[in-house]
Scaffold this motif. Sequence first.
Motif, PDB file in Angstrom:
ATOM      1  N   ILE A  28       0.847  -1.205   0.000  1.00 34.82           N
ATOM      2  CA  ILE A  28       0.000   0.000   0.000  1.00 34.82           C
ATOM      3  C   ILE A  28       0.879   1.251   0.000  1.00 34.82           C
ATOM      4  O   ILE A  28       0.653   2.191  -0.782  1.00 34.82           O
ATOM      5  CB  ILE A  28      -0.951   0.008   1.217  1.00 34.82           C
ATOM      6  N   ASN A  29       1.896   1.266   0.854  1.00 37.85           N
ATOM      7  CA  ASN A  29       2.797   2.422   0.916  1.00 37.85           C
ATOM      8  C   ASN A  29       3.537   2.616  -0.411  1.00 37.85           C
ATOM      9  O   ASN A  29       3.737   3.753  -0.859  1.00 37.85           O
ATOM     10  CB  ASN A  29       3.804   2.243   2.044  1.00 37.85           C
ATOM     11  N   HIS A  30       3.936   1.514  -1.034  1.00 31.53           N
ATOM     12  CA  HIS A  30       4.647   1.599  -2.311  1.00 31.53           C
ATOM     13  C   HIS A  30       3.745   2.175  -3.396  1.00 31.53           C
ATOM     14  O   HIS A  30       4.166   3.050  -4.169  1.00 31.53           O
ATOM     15  CB  HIS A  30       5.133   0.207  -2.714  1.00 31.53           C
ATOM     16  N   SER A  33       3.287   5.972  -2.853  1.00 31.07           N
ATOM     17  CA  SER A  33       4.426   6.818  -3.202  1.00 31.07           C
ATOM     18  C   SER A  33       4.809   6.722  -4.671  1.00 31.07           C
ATOM     19  O   SER A  33       5.346   7.681  -5.250  1.00 31.07           O
ATOM     20  CB  SER A  33       5.638   6.453  -2.343  1.00 31.07           C
ATOM     21  N   SER A  34       4.519   5.583  -5.323  1.00 29.45           N
ATOM     22  CA  SER A  34       5.013   5.351  -6.684  1.00 29.45           C
ATOM     23  C   SER A  34       4.021   5.705  -7.776  1.00 29.45           C
ATOM     24  O   SER A  34       4.431   6.060  -8.889  1.00 29.45           O
ATOM     25  CB  SER A  34       5.417   3.882  -6.849  1.00 29.45           C
ATOM     26  N   LEU A  35       2.729   5.594  -7.498  1.00 31.05           N
ATOM     27  CA  LEU A  35       1.739   5.837  -8.550  1.00 31.05           C
ATOM     28  C   LEU A  35       1.902   7.210  -9.173  1.00 31.05           C
ATOM     29  O   LEU A  35       1.855   7.363 -10.398  1.00 31.05           O
ATOM     30  CB  LEU A  35       0.323   5.681  -7.992  1.00 31.05           C
ATOM     31  N   THR A  36       2.107   8.198  -8.338  1.00 33.38           N
ATOM     32  CA  THR A  36       2.188   9.571  -8.860  1.00 33.38           C
ATOM     33  C   THR A  36       3.501   9.825  -9.576  1.00 33.38           C
ATOM     34  O   THR A  36       3.557  10.633 -10.502  1.00 33.38           O
ATOM     35  CB  THR A  36       2.021  10.583  -7.720  1.00 33.38           C
ATOM     36  N   LYS A  37       4.574   9.133  -9.167  1.00 30.30           N
ATOM     37  CA  LYS A  37       5.893   9.386  -9.748  1.00 30.30           C
ATOM     38  C   LYS A  37       6.136   8.623 -11.049  1.00 30.30           C
ATOM     39  O   LYS A  37       6.875   9.080 -11.909  1.00 30.30           O
ATOM     40  CB  LYS A  37       6.981   9.022  -8.734  1.00 30.30           C
ATOM     41  N   THR A  38       5.505   7.450 -11.193  1.00 33.32           N
ATOM     42  CA  THR A  38       5.861   6.585 -12.323  1.00 33.32           C
ATOM     43  C   THR A  38       4.742   6.343 -13.322  1.00 33.32           C
ATOM     44  O   THR A  38       5.020   5.949 -14.459  1.00 33.32           O
ATOM     45  CB  THR A  38       6.327   5.209 -11.805  1.00 33.32           C
ATOM     46  N   SER A  39       3.488   6.552 -12.936  1.00 24.06           N
ATOM     47  CA  SER A  39       2.386   6.149 -13.809  1.00 24.06           C
ATOM     48  C   SER A  39       2.427   6.863 -15.161  1.00 24.06           C
ATOM     49  O   SER A  39       2.058   6.280 -16.189  1.00 24.06           O
ATOM     50  CB  SER A  39       1.030   6.384 -13.128  1.00 24.06           C
ATOM     51  N   ALA A  40       2.911   8.108 -15.190  1.00 23.32           N
ATOM     52  CA  ALA A  40       2.949   8.839 -16.458  1.00 23.32           C
ATOM     53  C   ALA A  40       3.969   8.257 -17.428  1.00 23.32           C
ATOM     54  O   ALA A  40       3.821   8.401 -18.651  1.00 23.32           O
ATOM     55  CB  ALA A  40       3.266  10.311 -16.203  1.00 23.32           C
ATOM     56  N   SER A  41       4.985   7.586 -16.909  1.00 21.06           N
ATOM     57  CA  SER A  41       6.034   7.039 -17.776  1.00 21.06           C
ATOM     58  C   SER A  41       5.785   5.589 -18.163  1.00 21.06           C
ATOM     59  O   SER A  41       6.544   5.021 -18.950  1.00 21.06           O
ATOM     60  CB  SER A  41       7.399   7.148 -17.083  1.00 21.06           C
ATOM     61  N   ILE A  42       4.744   4.967 -17.613  1.00 21.53           N
ATOM     62  CA  ILE A  42       4.477   3.561 -17.897  1.00 21.53           C
ATOM     63  C   ILE A  42       3.422   3.438 -18.990  1.00 21.53           C
ATOM     64  O   ILE A  42       2.324   4.002 -18.878  1.00 21.53           O
ATOM     65  CB  ILE A  42       3.999   2.818 -16.628  1.00 21.53           C
ATOM     66  N   GLN A  43       3.758   2.731 -20.037  1.00 21.57           N
ATOM     67  CA  GLN A  43       2.822   2.447 -21.116  1.00 21.57           C
ATOM     68  C   GLN A  43       2.118   1.122 -20.799  1.00 21.57           C
ATOM     69  O   GLN A  43       2.775   0.135 -20.470  1.00 21.57           O
ATOM     70  CB  GLN A  43       3.554   2.317 -22.451  1.00 21.57           C
ATOM     71  N   SER A  44       0.803   1.116 -20.896  1.00 23.21           N
ATOM     72  CA  SER A  44       0.061  -0.118 -20.600  1.00 23.21           C
ATOM     73  C   SER A  44      -1.133  -0.223 -21.550  1.00 23.21           C
ATOM     74  O   SER A  44      -2.194   0.332 -21.279  1.00 23.21           O
ATOM     75  CB  SER A  44      -0.418  -0.132 -19.146  1.00 23.21           C
ATOM     76  N   VAL A 316      -0.269  -1.132 -11.921  1.00 19.94           N
ATOM     77  CA  VAL A 316      -0.048  -1.616 -10.558  1.00 19.94           C
ATOM     78  C   VAL A 316       0.603  -2.995 -10.561  1.00 19.94           C
ATOM     79  O   VAL A 316       1.311  -3.356  -9.617  1.00 19.94           O
ATOM     80  CB  VAL A 316      -1.348  -1.608  -9.721  1.00 19.94           C
ATOM     81  N   ASP A 317       0.390  -3.769 -11.616  1.00 18.30           N
ATOM     82  CA  ASP A 317       1.088  -5.061 -11.730  1.00 18.30           C
ATOM     83  C   ASP A 317       2.598  -4.853 -11.773  1.00 18.30           C
ATOM     84  O   ASP A 317       3.353  -5.511 -11.047  1.00 18.30           O
ATOM     85  CB  ASP A 317       0.646  -5.805 -12.997  1.00 18.30           C
ATOM     86  N   ILE A 318       3.056  -3.951 -12.640  1.00 15.88           N
ATOM     87  CA  ILE A 318       4.503  -3.773 -12.779  1.00 15.88           C
ATOM     88  C   ILE A 318       5.099  -3.092 -11.549  1.00 15.88           C
ATOM     89  O   ILE A 318       6.238  -3.390 -11.160  1.00 15.88           O
ATOM     90  CB  ILE A 318       4.851  -3.014 -14.082  1.00 15.88           C
ATOM     91  N   LEU A 319       4.333  -2.220 -10.894  1.00 14.77           N
ATOM     92  CA  LEU A 319       4.810  -1.625  -9.647  1.00 14.77           C
ATOM     93  C   LEU A 319       4.948  -2.679  -8.557  1.00 14.77           C
ATOM     94  O   LEU A 319       5.927  -2.676  -7.792  1.00 14.77           O
ATOM     95  CB  LEU A 319       3.860  -0.515  -9.186  1.00 14.77           C
ATOM     96  N   ALA A 320       3.984  -3.598  -8.478  1.00 21.78           N
ATOM     97  CA  ALA A 320       4.070  -4.679  -7.497  1.00 21.78           C
ATOM     98  C   ALA A 320       5.239  -5.604  -7.812  1.00 21.78           C
ATOM     99  O   ALA A 320       5.989  -6.012  -6.917  1.00 21.78           O
ATOM    100  CB  ALA A 320       2.760  -5.451  -7.456  1.00 21.78           C
ATOM    101  N   ALA A 321       5.403  -5.948  -9.100  1.00 26.64           N
ATOM    102  CA  ALA A 321       6.504  -6.829  -9.505  1.00 26.64           C
ATOM    103  C   ALA A 321       7.851  -6.173  -9.218  1.00 26.64           C
ATOM    104  O   ALA A 321       8.797  -6.837  -8.762  1.00 26.64           O
ATOM    105  CB  ALA A 321       6.378  -7.171 -10.987  1.00 26.64           C
ATOM    106  N   GLN A 322       7.953  -4.873  -9.480  1.00 21.80           N
ATOM    107  CA  GLN A 322       9.184  -4.141  -9.190  1.00 21.80           C
ATOM    108  C   GLN A 322       9.548  -4.244  -7.714  1.00 21.80           C
ATOM    109  O   GLN A 322      10.686  -4.567  -7.347  1.00 21.80           O
ATOM    110  CB  GLN A 322       9.019  -2.669  -9.565  1.00 21.80           C
ATOM    111  N   LEU A 323       8.576  -3.965  -6.839  1.00 12.74           N
ATOM    112  CA  LEU A 323       8.833  -3.993  -5.402  1.00 12.74           C
ATOM    113  C   LEU A 323       9.278  -5.379  -4.959  1.00 12.74           C
ATOM    114  O   LEU A 323      10.265  -5.532  -4.226  1.00 12.74           O
ATOM    115  CB  LEU A 323       7.584  -3.561  -4.637  1.00 12.74           C
ATOM    116  N   VAL A 324       8.553  -6.401  -5.397  1.00 15.90           N
ATOM    117  CA  VAL A 324       8.875  -7.772  -5.001  1.00 15.90           C
ATOM    118  C   VAL A 324      10.267  -8.161  -5.489  1.00 15.90           C
ATOM    119  O   VAL A 324      11.071  -8.736  -4.738  1.00 15.90           O
ATOM    120  CB  VAL A 324       7.815  -8.743  -5.550  1.00 15.90           C
TER     121      VAL A 324
END
Length: 333
Positions: A28-30, A33-44, A316-324
């Motif tokens: 949840i914390n990840h 903090s990450s959605l706002t910083k990375t979502s614009a650069s992620i193509q999905s 959110v899949d790639i953000l979760a995979a990144q963290l793990v």
Amino acid sequence: MANFVPVSSPVFISTDSLHSILSHQTLINHFQSSLTKTSASIQSPIRQSYEVSPSSSLLLMPSWSSSPSFPYMGVKLVTHFPQNSATNLPGVQATYVLFSSSTGQPLASIDATELTLYRTSCVSGLASKYLARPDSRVLVMVGAGALAPHLIRAHLSAIPSLRKVVIWNRTAEKARTLVDRIQESNDGSFEGVSFESNACLDEIIGLGDIVSCATNSEIALVKGEKLKVGTHLDLVGSFKHSMKECDDEAIRRGRVFVDNEAAIVEAGELVGALQRGVIKKEDIVANLAELAAGDKVGRRNSEEITVFKSVGSAVVDILAAQLVYEIYTRVSE
């Protein structure tokens, strides 16, 4: 997270490894903090869905980053076989394959059946931080499948004031079994929280400060007239036009939020409500990234009803995979 140097050979991250390195609070914390910083650069791109049989399907969910600060690309391969419940197999099973976006190097294969449960529940948990009353006391869990214990943990992590969880399932025995399993887990994370099951959904909906739904229902389970003032309704289960977990009245009474714009065209509750004129597209207040960024206001007062509809996304899949992946390789050094 900081720029990351990948390991030399791909790793396999199993279910057991996920449980040992990941918590709902951490994810949840990840996301926050990450959605706002990375979502614009992620193509999905829109996920591809293929019908394998009248009741089963294969889904492909790719994504990649164009930013050097987030050097990843990946794809989740998902199968949806709802008939598996008859044989005690998960209805949704998946694998996530993570690559370096700078070299194309395979980095990891992750059990995404379990990762999806974490990711989905933590999206709901993050939304509840913005949309549920911070003094919420009672969580009503509609559904007792594989996602239910994850949603319970995520909401309890996000809203520490919760003190009671009431579980309903169409098969009452499954709800009772889940209560027993949670109580027997005795891992300390449920301290001070009571659990019970109830076979009458209409009777308990009005008790919920948060009502979280994770079912494959094609009939409205949650009746809007039963929701009490100030409730947060979390809708997770539906991802097709034929599926819905609440009626039009629940949508009409609430301020509606989504995890991403795909919910407006995929989820039966919203598609139906839009077609019938219950709401207009402009009535959808915000998506999760806008809430996390502070661009849009979530809950405004203690009386309003909020509705959050999620259908999942490759972001959110790639953000979760990144963290793990980054935690796994760090603790394995």
